[in-house]
Design a protein around this motif. Structure first.
Motif, short mmCIF file in Angstrom:
data_model
loop_
_atom_site.label_atom_id
_atom_site.label_comp_id
_atom_site.label_asym_id
_atom_site.label_seq_id
_atom_site.Cartn_x
_atom_site.Cartn_y
_atom_site.Cartn_z
N THR A 152 2.07 14.80 56.94
CA THR A 152 3.38 14.57 56.29
C THR A 152 3.24 14.12 54.84
O THR A 152 4.24 13.86 54.18
N ASN A 153 1.99 13.99 54.37
CA ASN A 153 1.84 13.48 53.00
C ASN A 153 1.68 14.58 51.96
O ASN A 153 1.21 14.35 50.85
N ILE A 184 11.88 13.15 55.96
CA ILE A 184 10.79 13.97 56.50
C ILE A 184 11.00 14.18 58.00
O ILE A 184 10.92 15.31 58.50
N TYR A 214 7.92 15.90 51.38
CA TYR A 214 7.09 14.69 51.51
C TYR A 214 7.55 13.73 50.42
O TYR A 214 8.31 14.10 49.52
#
Lengths: 229, 333
Positions: free
Chosen positions: B98-99, B61, B108
């Motif tokens: 970022t999830n 990521i 992700y």
């Protein structure tokens, strides 16, 4: 030749059954292509078209594609048939002739009450120009559509230059097709053209109308009849 | 549009990565593996991915975000309100998310807690665009702003995209994400047509053109991701799946993809840990390519010119023959 004067019924046969089938096949499939082409744009949800009864499917791009392909099959086959069949038979009635441009201007002026219409053949001079324009638009839509279909099935990684060219030709000629359709409808809306409308449904127009407006055509039919005897 | 004709990973980079994999797994890739003009594929080995639990953000990521951080231009201060449906998707103030997938986050990692045969297992699954073999997102983009390159990368050109989100609608995983207030639509009819630009993983296509690896592949500390010619990667996925008595995802899903997940746990079980939400795709096995149903009709369309010509020929012959017979009858009379 189908064209025939039916004096006792005050009618003249303008279109053969085959021509009627060709016209309506192109018209109906063309309209389906127009609508499903619009539905291939992300507009159905945004503009609430999906809430219109019977159009709940319009936001489903794959469903629209099924209909688009089915209509394209008819549109392409009939379009090519028309070009080949009438082309091989050397039928040139709808191809623009020398002097059509000047005659078109005269006809247009007369529609608005300026001057007299010149005597005309089966097709009006501007009708011949419109035909060539529409035929070109249809041909471009068919060619670009075939490239896009091939890409969808066999070559998603086709050269980007070809894909972009086909896509933009398809999009631009889609707009032109829509405009040409509107112009076609506008021509029908003009009162002097009304008697021709029944011709595209029944194949026949009124003889008195044809004598008055398409004098050259009626003279042509009579001449052919005499020479056949 | 930056679309390299043939993207090549430098042989050195490729061998570096495969050597790493070989060292970790005690195997080597088939000898036929070579960097070249073949379509590329990536393999994501879920038995190796540990979700970078020791890091604040998984390496794949971080790397992806670093490479793509300047991809989205500055969003206009006042995003035009689309008419009549007033959907605006603005992630510019939530760039740190970022999830899930967002226009600012192309990958992700999903964490799956799975119990199999009485044993608790944690599986980490990096999720991003699968780069499908025949991607509907690209083939039916109305402006061809999304295109599958010869190297297999499915790339959206942000300069041509109007952000209508059709690509997201036809993607079984709804991968592309929209950022409103950027892109060409602002210069056309912003209130009535378009709504931004769609963004997603492009397999680091520009890096591939320079002979580099995609950021996520390069950054993975456990070499859980590898990239190479499609056939070789498929063979490698088969080998690994066989060795771990595991499963493959992405080979047949959506008609085949250029991303193969190999997992020691079945994808039915993995999928059960996933709830499909915006930006968080599920992993339903055997998901069908919906356009496959339209292919037979499309093939008939391709044959339509021949049908038209054949009908014209047949009818032309028939009418000539009819005329001939009539003339002969007339002559006989």
């Amino acid at each position: 030749m189908t064209e025939k004067i039916l004096s006792e019924k005050n009618l003249v046969v303008r279109h053969s059954l085959l021509e009627l089938i060709e016209h309506w096949a192109i018209a109906i499939s063309g309209l389906l292509l127009l609508f499903t082409g619009i539905f291939e744009l992300p507009v159905a949800k945004r503009y609430y078209i999906i809430t219109v009864p019977g159009l709940g499917w319009s936001a489903d791009f794959i469903t629209s594609l099924y209909i688009h392909y089915a209509a394209a099959l008819v549109f392409t086959a009939v379009g090519i048939f028309h070009l080949a069949y009438h082309g091989f038979r050397g039928e040139k009635g709808m191809i623009p002739q020398t002097g059509d441009l000047a005659a078109s201007v005269k006809v247009m002026k007369s529609l608005f009450g300026f001057g007299q219409e010149p005597p005309m053949h089966k097709y009006l001079p501007e009708q011949r120009w419109a035909y060539v324009g529409m035929a070109f638009i249809i041909l471009m839509l068919i060619i670009s559509g075939l490239i896009k279909t091939y890409k969808n099935i066999y070559a998603p990684d086709m050269s980007l230059a070809i894909v972009l060219t086909a896509t933009w030709i398809h999009n631009i000629f889609f707009v032109l097709f829509f405009l040409a359709f509107l112009a076609h409808m506008a021509a029908i809306a003009l009162r002097p053209n009304w008697p021709m409308v029944r011709g595209i449904f029944t194949g026949k127009v009124r003889l008195d109308y044809a004598r008055h407006r398409h004098a050259l055509w009626i003279a042509d039919i009579k001449k052919r009849k005499t020479s056949n005897h | 549009m930056e679309s390299p004709k043939i993207s090549k990973i430098s042989r050195r980079s490729f061998l570096q990565i495969t050597a790493g994999v070989a060292a970790l797994t005690g195997m080597s890739l088939p000898t036929t593996v070579q960097a070249g003009s073949d379509t590329l594929s990536t393999l994501i080995d879920l038995s190796l991915c540990d979700g970078c639990v020791d890091r604040e953000t998984p390496a794949c990521i971080s790397s992806c975000r670093g490479i793509n951080k300047h991809k989205i231009p500055k969003v206009v201060d006042s995003i035009p309100e689309p008419w009549p449906r007033k959907t605006i998707e603005d992630w510019s103030k939530k760039q740190g998310v970022t999830n899930r997938l967002t226009p600012y986050n192309f990958i992700y990692v999903h964490k799956a807690e799975i119990e199999t045969a009485g044993r608790q297992q944690t599986i980490f699954i990096p999720r991003r665009c699968m780069h499908c073999d025949n991607p509907a997102c690209a083939t039916i983009c109305p402006f061809s702003a999304n295109h599958k390159n010869e190297n297999g990368a499915v790339v959206i050109n942000p300069k041509q995209c109007f952000g209508g989100a059709k690509c997201k609608d036809v993607c079984p995983w709804e991968i592309p994400q929209r950022q409103s207030g950027v892109g060409i639509y602002l210069h056309v009819l912003p209130g009535f047509m378009g709504n931004g630009v769609m963004y997603k993983c492009d397999l680091c296509n520009n890096r591939l053109a320079e002979g580099k690896l995609p950021g996520c592949v390069e950054a993975c500390p456990r070499k859980a991701m590898i990239i190479g010619p499609k056939k070789a990667i498929e063979a490698e996925a088969q080998t690994r799946a066989r060795q771990m008595k595991g499963y493959i995802y992405g080979k047949k899903e959506n008609g085949g993809t250029s991303t193969l997940y190999v997992s020691p746990v079945s994808f039915e079980l993995i999928n059960k840990t996933m709830t499909k939400k915006p930006g968080q795709p599920d992993m339903k096995p055997d998901v069908k390519r919906r356009m496959v149903g339209t292919d037979p009709l499309g093939k008939t369309v391709l044959s339509a010119p021949v049908l038209g010509l054949a009908a014209a020929g047949a009818l032309g012959w028939f009418s000539r023959r009819k005329k001939q017979v009539k003339t002969e009858e007339k002559d006989n009379d």
